[in-house]
Design an enzyme around this catalytic site. Structure first.
Site, PDB file in Angstrom:
ATOM      1  N   HIS A  46       7.391 -62.642   3.381  1.00  0.00           N
ATOM      2  CA  HIS A  46       8.753 -63.382   3.798  1.00  0.00           C
ATOM      3  C   HIS A  46       8.510 -63.723   5.221  1.00  0.00           C
ATOM      4  O   HIS A  46       7.608 -63.499   5.963  1.00  0.00           O
ATOM      5  CB  HIS A  46       9.661 -62.079   3.818  1.00  0.00           C
ATOM      6  CG  HIS A  46      11.104 -62.701   4.135  1.00  0.00           C
ATOM      7  ND1 HIS A  46      11.653 -63.216   5.048  1.00  0.00           N
ATOM      8  CD2 HIS A  46      11.877 -62.778   2.974  1.00  0.00           C
ATOM      9  CE1 HIS A  46      12.938 -63.715   4.528  1.00  0.00           C
ATOM     10  NE2 HIS A  46      13.095 -63.491   3.572  1.00  0.00           N
TER      11      HIS A  46
ATOM     12  N   ASP B  52      12.908 -60.472  -4.345  1.00  0.00           N
ATOM     13  CA  ASP B  52      12.590 -60.959  -5.530  1.00  0.00           C
ATOM     14  C   ASP B  52      12.072 -59.952  -6.574  1.00  0.00           C
ATOM     15  O   ASP B  52      11.819 -60.152  -7.832  1.00  0.00           O
ATOM     16  CB  ASP B  52      12.018 -62.374  -5.683  1.00  0.00           C
ATOM     17  CG  ASP B  52      12.930 -63.334  -5.221  1.00  0.00           C
ATOM     18  OD1 ASP B  52      14.061 -63.200  -5.459  1.00  0.00           O
ATOM     19  OD2 ASP B  52      12.515 -64.484  -4.154  1.00  0.00           O
TER      20      ASP B  52
END
Ligand code: CMC
Length: 365
Positions: free
Chosen positions: A258, A315
């Site tokens: 991320h 996700d």
């Protein structure tokens, strides 16, 4: 001229009251409230919070939910248009086209008064699930299923997809998924949407910019990527060789890493718990065990061997939840968008309220 930051990494582009991320501590708040406190509320309450800036009281929530339910239906002509296309590969292409159609049929599309913007916001939140379910069914030549007024936003979506009333846990999982997907500060799709809004383009157009940007595999498309990966690995014994092969070929592992979080994404922890509970209800721990094995091996490779802070993101375990809900991978990004639309609308309104066109510079080389 200022130094160029590739990918705008670390650049602060605007002030927002909508959400806050601490990427080191792993904290995410919507309107000042931690997601751990929000995740047990109905999605409608969180949508209201994002759009209106405060949690609704009982009357406000029932009025908001009523408005959403009253606007769930979609225009029959729209379904006819959608049937002309084959969106088999990724339903997001269909959703994007359908939102253009919705704008076309909305007489308030190009009106920008607060009332018109409020009406459009309700329609967008309400119709996204109906469109996604209808698109999916159309791809099998099945008729759309009418929304069920008795069901929550998430449960109604699952019902419109299959015609079966979901179990309590499945309904809870879908509601939580929409809440956890609803908002995430200046992620790429929200930034794209704010740029569109900053030109004073209408909400539908801005949301379509958001959809187009969410689609990419480095952003919302990663959820489909994780579902495909879970299929590809094909057995728990294969995880190690699958992962090492990918890393050797310098391929990205979907659902990991991320830009902001340098620790476990707080949403991943909640999704993991939901996935574990679904695995128990289903009496099938295969997808959960496979994902946990991937997580363990990648923790070793990324964190212990390479010393890189690459952990599961939103996700990763959301894809496992979708596996247990029997959701096809082609729908994953669109379902992400069903939750995110509330955050997008909030950002659109915030941009309109204190606007300056977003127009950075480029360094000519
Ligand atoms: N698999 C393998 N290597 C990775 C991964 C990954 N998933 N994520 C980061 N790295 C490596 C990357 O190769 C790079 O290594 P090096 O410094 O040796 O070149 C380093 O870590 C930094 O990565 P980056 O891609 O330059 O970092 P970024 O901040 O530009 O990108 C990211 C963040 C999310 C795009 C990236 O981590 C990624 O591509 N992840 C996989 C796709 C994914 O899961 N996307 C969803 C993001 S979160 C929710 C959402 O937006 O939907």
């Amino acid at each position: 001229m200022e130094e160029m930051k590739k990918g705008l990494e670390g650049v602060v582009a605007l002030d927002t009251k909508i959400s806050f991320i601490d990427g080191i501590q792993g904290i995410l708040m919507y309107r000042g409230i931690k997601i751990e406190e929000l995740v047990d509320l109905p999605y409608d309450a969180v949508s209201y919070l994002l759009i209106n800036g405060k949690l609704p009281d009982e009357t406000e929530l029932s009025e908001f939910s009523r408005e959403i339910k009253n606007n769930r239906n979609i225009n029959g002509k729209q379904i006819e248009v959608l049937k002309e296309f084959d969106f088999g590969f990724d339903a997001l292409d269909g959703l994007r086209t359908a939102i253009s159609c919705t704008a076309h049929f909305d007489l308030e599309n190009n009106y920008h008064s607060p009332d018109a913007n409020k009406n459009k916001s309700i329609k967008l939140v309400a119709k996204f699930p109906t469109i996604v379910a209808a698109l999916h069914r159309a791809s099998f030549n099945q008729k759309p299923i009418e929304p069920n007024e008795e069901l929550s936003h998430g449960a109604n979506f699952l019902y419109m997809l299959t015609g079966r009333i979901p179990t309590e846990l499945e309904a809870e999982a879908m509601e939580k998924d929409l809440i956890l997907s609803a908002e995430h500060e200046l992620n790429p799709s929200t930034f794209a949407l704010r740029i569109a809004a900053s030109t004073l383009s209408d909400i539908y157009s801005a949301v379509i910019c958001g959809l187009c940007t969410l689609k990419g595999p480095l952003h919302g498309g990663a959820r489909k990527g994780v579902m495909d990966m879970l299929d590809e690995v094909s057995s728990i014994e294969n995880v190690q060789s699958y992962v090492l092969g990918k890393l050797e070929r310098k391929e990205k592992i979907m659902g990991f890493g991320h830009r902001v979080y340098k620790t476990l994404d707080p949403r991943a922890r909640i999704y993991k718990d939901v996935a574990r509970r679904l695995s128990i209800e289903n009496g099938n721990s295969y997808w959960f065990d496979l994902a946990e094995e991937l997580e363990h091996i990648l923790f070793h490779e990324f964190v212990e061997v390479k010393g890189k802070p690459i952990y599961p993101n939103v996700d990763f375990y959301s894809a496992v939840v979708y596996k247990y809900l029997d959701i096809p991978a082609e729908l994953a990004t669109s379902i992400f968008a069903m939750g995110r639309v509330s955050g997008w609308i909030a950002h659109c309104m915030e941009q309109y309220d204190d606007n300056k066109v977003i127009r950075p510079r480029a360094h000519f080389v």
